[in-house]
Design an enzyme around this catalytic site. Structure first.
Site, short mmCIF file in Angstrom:
data_model
loop_
_atom_site.label_atom_id
_atom_site.label_comp_id
_atom_site.label_asym_id
_atom_site.label_seq_id
_atom_site.Cartn_x
_atom_site.Cartn_y
_atom_site.Cartn_z
N TYR A 194 61.10 31.05 34.80
CA TYR A 194 59.88 30.69 35.53
C TYR A 194 60.13 29.53 36.50
CZ TYR A 194 57.37 34.05 32.78
OH TYR A 194 56.95 35.25 32.24
N LEU A 227 51.93 51.11 48.76
CA LEU A 227 53.05 51.54 49.60
C LEU A 227 53.56 52.90 49.14
CD1 LEU A 227 55.02 50.64 51.88
CD2 LEU A 227 56.46 49.66 50.07
N GLN A 237 46.59 40.25 39.04
CA GLN A 237 47.58 40.22 37.98
C GLN A 237 48.70 39.24 38.35
OE1 GLN A 237 48.33 44.57 36.48
NE2 GLN A 237 47.53 44.70 38.56
N HIS A 259 46.49 37.02 34.50
CA HIS A 259 47.80 36.80 33.85
C HIS A 259 48.28 35.35 33.99
CE1 HIS A 259 48.83 41.36 34.14
NE2 HIS A 259 47.96 41.10 33.21
N1 APR Z 1 52.32 47.06 49.99
C1 APR Z 1 51.55 47.73 49.07
N2 APR Z 1 52.01 48.10 47.84
C2 APR Z 1 53.29 47.79 47.54
C3 APR Z 1 54.15 47.10 48.44
C4 APR Z 1 53.61 46.73 49.72
N3 APR Z 1 54.33 46.09 50.63
N4 APR Z 1 55.37 46.95 47.85
C5 APR Z 1 55.27 47.51 46.61
N5 APR Z 1 54.02 48.02 46.44
C6 APR Z 1 53.49 48.67 45.24
C7 APR Z 1 54.48 49.57 44.51
O1 APR Z 1 54.46 50.91 45.01
C8 APR Z 1 53.97 49.50 43.07
O2 APR Z 1 52.99 50.49 42.83
O3 APR Z 1 53.18 47.64 44.32
C9 APR Z 1 53.31 48.12 43.00
C10 APR Z 1 54.11 47.08 42.19
O4 APR Z 1 54.11 47.49 40.85
P1 APR Z 1 54.72 46.55 39.71
O5 APR Z 1 56.01 46.04 40.14
O6 APR Z 1 54.62 47.34 38.45
O7 APR Z 1 53.72 45.29 39.67
P2 APR Z 1 52.27 45.18 39.01
O8 APR Z 1 51.55 46.47 39.01
O9 APR Z 1 51.60 44.02 39.62
O10 APR Z 1 52.68 44.80 37.48
C11 APR Z 1 51.65 44.58 36.56
O11 APR Z 1 53.22 43.94 34.89
O12 APR Z 1 55.20 42.94 34.48
C12 APR Z 1 53.85 42.80 34.33
O13 APR Z 1 52.57 40.83 34.18
C13 APR Z 1 53.32 41.58 35.06
O14 APR Z 1 51.31 41.37 36.38
C14 APR Z 1 52.42 42.18 36.14
C15 APR Z 1 52.05 43.52 35.57
#
Ligand code: APR
Length: 227
Positions: free
Chosen positions: A52, A198, A87, A105
């Site tokens: 972190y 995306l 999140q 979170h």
């Molecule tokens: N614009 C829009 N969407 C995007 C972009 C972008 N430039 N880049 C990536 N994405 C999308 C991806 O297609 C994917 O669906 O963002 C999403 C990211 O997904 P994750 O990496 O799984 O992140 P998130 O959904 O926020 O994770 C949820 O998981 O690990 C835990 O606590 C952590 O808060 C987090 C939670």
């Protein structure tokens, strides 16, 4: 028109912060069970604190993007009719101008003392076990919600989804609960649902899906809302 917006790591990706599950995501380089659980912290606090600390250092190098700024503009117009829950543990929504952000979170730029239960704004390192500014104990941890812990603000989030007319999810893979269930609560309450992503999943639970980078899809959607 009451609107709930849920954001995930994708909304901050174009600011230079890695997402979690994309090819170059954080969980590609780290096992979440060794850096993002209370058990991991008990087993190896330095490893967790370093993880972190590194993210806090990267956060200091980046800036909000057009998606964050557009959501702040929407808040200006909708006032309390916009409920923004994220999140993300970064502070790019606030730096983009949003005043009311629900960090379900937790927050990277905050430390939580597990002795006196006080939370402190924190931008420095925690690996050196600095003393808590309130009680002086060396028991501060990142103020983030780890796997297996209860997210923040769940009562007000659920109430907002219950009352909303429109539920929008931006840049989230919808793989982590309880956030992944929000769209179903919204559908159950008769709200319109929209996903901005995306690379959305081929099969989506949302009534409408718009594909594209958040810095394009979010300002365009906000423009529509304001019009
Ligand atoms: N614009 C829009 N969407 C995007 C972009 C972008 N430039 N880049 C990536 N994405 C999308 C991806 O297609 C994917 O669906 O963002 C999403 C990211 O997904 P994750 O990496 O799984 O992140 P998130 O959904 O926020 O994770 C949820 O998981 O690990 C835990 O606590 C952590 O808060 C987090 C939670």
């Amino acid at each position: 028109m009451k609107v709930v917006v849920l954001t995930g790591a994708g909304v901050s990706a174009e600011s230079g912060l890695p997402t979690f599950r994309d090819p170059d995501g954080l969980w590609e380089g780290h096992d979440p069970m060794t850096v993002a659980t209370p058990e991991a912290f008990a087993a190896d606090p330095d490893l967790v604190q370093r993880f972190y600390d590194e993210r806090r250092a990267v956060l200091a190098q980046v800036r909000p993007n057009a998606a964050h700024v557009a959501l702040a503009r929407l808040e200006e117009h909708l006032g309390d009719d916009l409920y923004l829950v994220t999140q993300n543990i970064d502070d790019l929504h606030e730096r983009g101008g949003s005043k009311r952000v629900h960090h379900m979170h937790g927050r990277l730029r905050a430390a939580w003392c597990t002795t006196c239960d006080r939370r402190h704004e924190w931008t420095d390192s925690l690996v050196g076990r600095p003393a808590c500014p309130t009680c002086g104990q060396a028991t501060m941890r990142p103020d983030v919600v780890w796997f297996g812990e209860v997210p923040h603000d769940m009562d007000s989030v659920q109430q907002a989804i219950f009352d909303c007319d429109v539920f929008v999810a931006i840049g989230t893979s919808g793989t982590v609960y309880p956030a992944a269930a929000f769209v179903h609560y919204a559908i159950g309450n008769g709200a319109d649902t929209l996903e901005l992503n995306l690379a959305p999943e081929p099969v989506s639970d949302f009534a409408q899906v718009r594909q594209g980078p958040a810095t394009e899809t979010v300002p365009a959607w906000v423009e529509e809302m304001l019009r």
